[in-house]
Motif scaffolding. Structure first.
Motif, PDB file in Angstrom:
ATOM      1  N   LYS A 154       5.930  19.953  -9.984  1.00 59.86           N
ATOM      2  CA  LYS A 154       4.848  19.237 -10.672  1.00 59.86           C
ATOM      3  C   LYS A 154       5.113  17.754 -10.883  1.00 59.86           C
ATOM      4  O   LYS A 154       4.167  16.979 -11.056  1.00 59.86           O
ATOM      5  CB  LYS A 154       4.561  19.905 -12.025  1.00 59.86           C
ATOM      6  N   PHE A 155       6.381  17.344 -10.876  1.00 56.97           N
ATOM      7  CA  PHE A 155       6.676  15.941 -11.201  1.00 56.97           C
ATOM      8  C   PHE A 155       7.371  15.167 -10.090  1.00 56.97           C
ATOM      9  O   PHE A 155       7.516  13.946 -10.208  1.00 56.97           O
ATOM     10  CB  PHE A 155       7.496  15.864 -12.487  1.00 56.97           C
ATOM     11  N   THR A 156       7.824  15.822  -9.033  1.00 55.74           N
ATOM     12  CA  THR A 156       8.496  15.073  -7.960  1.00 55.74           C
ATOM     13  C   THR A 156       7.725  15.124  -6.652  1.00 55.74           C
ATOM     14  O   THR A 156       8.182  14.571  -5.657  1.00 55.74           O
ATOM     15  CB  THR A 156       9.931  15.595  -7.720  1.00 55.74           C
ATOM     16  N   ARG A 157       6.573  15.775  -6.652  1.00 62.37           N
ATOM     17  CA  ARG A 157       5.746  15.838  -5.442  1.00 62.37           C
ATOM     18  C   ARG A 157       4.589  14.840  -5.578  1.00 62.37           C
ATOM     19  O   ARG A 157       3.844  14.887  -6.562  1.00 62.37           O
ATOM     20  CB  ARG A 157       5.182  17.242  -5.232  1.00 62.37           C
ATOM     21  N   HIS A 164       0.677  14.435 -12.938  1.00 67.25           N
ATOM     22  CA  HIS A 164       1.244  13.132 -13.284  1.00 67.25           C
ATOM     23  C   HIS A 164       0.380  12.444 -14.341  1.00 67.25           C
ATOM     24  O   HIS A 164       0.896  11.899 -15.318  1.00 67.25           O
ATOM     25  CB  HIS A 164       1.332  12.242 -12.038  1.00 67.25           C
ATOM     26  N   ARG A 165      -0.927  12.505 -14.165  1.00 63.70           N
ATOM     27  CA  ARG A 165      -1.809  11.783 -15.092  1.00 63.70           C
ATOM     28  C   ARG A 165      -1.966  12.507 -16.410  1.00 63.70           C
ATOM     29  O   ARG A 165      -2.036  11.853 -17.461  1.00 63.70           O
ATOM     30  CB  ARG A 165      -3.175  11.576 -14.440  1.00 63.70           C
ATOM     31  N   ARG A 166      -2.026  13.824 -16.360  1.00 63.49           N
ATOM     32  CA  ARG A 166      -2.227  14.545 -17.617  1.00 63.49           C
ATOM     33  C   ARG A 166      -0.945  14.626 -18.426  1.00 63.49           C
ATOM     34  O   ARG A 166      -0.954  14.434 -19.638  1.00 63.49           O
ATOM     35  CB  ARG A 166      -2.759  15.954 -17.346  1.00 63.49           C
ATOM     36  N   TYR A 167       0.167  14.963 -17.763  1.00 59.27           N
ATOM     37  CA  TYR A 167       1.422  15.181 -18.493  1.00 59.27           C
ATOM     38  C   TYR A 167       2.419  14.034 -18.306  1.00 59.27           C
ATOM     39  O   TYR A 167       3.087  13.633 -19.258  1.00 59.27           O
ATOM     40  CB  TYR A 167       2.068  16.495 -18.046  1.00 59.27           C
ATOM     41  N   GLU A 185       0.549   4.135 -16.411  1.00 60.20           N
ATOM     42  CA  GLU A 185      -0.729   4.428 -15.766  1.00 60.20           C
ATOM     43  C   GLU A 185      -0.605   5.582 -14.771  1.00 60.20           C
ATOM     44  O   GLU A 185      -1.473   6.457 -14.698  1.00 60.20           O
ATOM     45  CB  GLU A 185      -1.239   3.194 -15.035  1.00 60.20           C
ATOM     46  N   ARG A 186       0.491   5.610 -14.009  1.00 57.60           N
ATOM     47  CA  ARG A 186       0.614   6.581 -12.922  1.00 57.60           C
ATOM     48  C   ARG A 186       1.296   7.876 -13.355  1.00 57.60           C
ATOM     49  O   ARG A 186       0.927   8.969 -12.909  1.00 57.60           O
ATOM     50  CB  ARG A 186       1.386   5.956 -11.755  1.00 57.60           C
ATOM     51  N   GLY A 187       2.330   7.788 -14.180  1.00 59.96           N
ATOM     52  CA  GLY A 187       3.033   8.981 -14.659  1.00 59.96           C
ATOM     53  C   GLY A 187       3.716   9.782 -13.566  1.00 59.96           C
ATOM     54  O   GLY A 187       3.923  10.992 -13.718  1.00 59.96           O
ATOM     55  N   ASP A 188       4.108   9.117 -12.480  1.00 55.98           N
ATOM     56  CA  ASP A 188       4.619   9.844 -11.316  1.00 55.98           C
ATOM     57  C   ASP A 188       6.126   9.742 -11.121  1.00 55.98           C
ATOM     58  O   ASP A 188       6.642  10.118 -10.067  1.00 55.98           O
ATOM     59  CB  ASP A 188       3.909   9.367 -10.048  1.00 55.98           C
TER      60      ASP A 188
END
Length: 307
Positions: A154-157, A164-167, A185-188
């Motif tokens: 969920k966080f490295t793809r 990324h945006r929600r969490y 802004e991106r949360g990625d």
């Protein structure tokens, strides 16, 4: 053993003898005895570690998928081969007969809302009738391997922009010192350490329930309130999946798909991720997921620094 569900006492059905396993004197333990042992360990752990008995409500049953054609109840736990189990159940519940190969079903279709019914959609009497008479099973996984698998997915793809945006943006805002505007802004680019701090922060669950991908298995499936007939293990996935399909009498209709193992999260991989986590936060995280370790008989990982 008896279980109180929606105000009615439900008796766990003992069906292990339907597996048709032979007697043994030496060698591996027959599957039906191994699964009996798992059920008994789970029941013992429930008696020892859960003291407040409560009644299930329909909202507790959103993860329990129903196959009325074959009398099956499957509680799905994300990151424990649930995509392939949903594919199998789509094949089994397809009355047209057009679906035969689970792997022909795209993953997004397997997870599409409304494709499979859940037990929460039924009335209380209908729920109890199914809990009494259907084969009930779930699959679990070593808790921290599952957690690292969820983080990686969920966080490295790069394609998981919705997560990324929600969490991710929320995690970075709360748990990163002086984050850049782009990260906010991106949360990625959430780190595993930031993810852990998010999980153990009491404010996280006060704000909203955990996402199902990192929610504890016992919270999703309520194994101390539902008498599961089979507790499958991800570590023995194909053996246990074949056992369930044989118990259900559908092993001639469908086979459980093989997993592509190249990107699977392993114990060694989890250990590497935990190197970035301080002993204090390791302990907090273990306390948070401790019930899954206890109920499903997983050992404390050797790499943890809990003392």
């Amino acid at each position: 053993m008896e279980w109180c569900v929606l105000g009615i006492v439900v008796v766990t059905v003992r069906i292990a003898d339907r597996a048709g396993c032979g007697r043994h004197r030496h060698g591996p333990i027959p599957l039906h005895l191994m699964h009996q042992s798992r059920r008994e360990l789970l029941q013992d752990a429930c008696r020892e570690h859960t003291h407040k008995r409560r009644v299930l409500i329909p909202d507790d049953l959103k993860h329990v998928i129903v196959d009325d054609l074959h009398g099956l109840l499957y509680c799905y736990v994300p990151k424990v081969a649930c995509t392939n189990w949903k594919r199998v159940l789509l094949v089994l519940t397809d009355e047209s007969g057009n679906l035969r190969d689970p792997l022909q079903i795209p993953a997004n279709e397997a997870h599409a809302p409304g494709r499979l019914r859940t037990l929460s959609e039924y009335s209380a009497p209908e729920i109890n009738r199914r809990l009494r008479g259907y084969l009930k099973f779930l699959f679990v996984r070593e808790p921290f391997e599952r957690l690292v698998s969820a983080y990686r997915n969920k966080f490295t793809r790069s394609y998981n922009t919705a997560f990324h945006r929600r969490y991710g943006t929320r995690i970075i805002a709360r748990h990163r010192h002086e984050p850049s505007p782009e990260a906010l802004e991106r949360g990625d680019d959430v780190s595993f350490a930031e993810f852990v701090r998010y999980l153990v922060d009491p404010g996280t669950r006060r704000e909203e329930p955990f996402n199902e991908h990192w929610e504890r298995a016992h919270t999703l499936c309520h194994p101390c309130l539902i008498g599961y007939d089979v507790v499958g293990k991800y570590e023995k996935l194909h053996e246990d999946a074949a056992y369930v399909l044989k118990l259900a009498g559908v092993d001639g209709e469908v086979s459980f798909p093989s997993l592509a193992g190249s990107t699977r999260t392993t114990g060694d991989m989890a250990a590497d991720f935990f190197k970035s986590i301080s002993p204090e936060y390791q302990k907090k995280l273990y306390d948070l997921y401790g019930m899954d370790f206890l109920l499903f008989n997983y050992s404390t990982p050797a790499y943890l620094q809990l003392t």
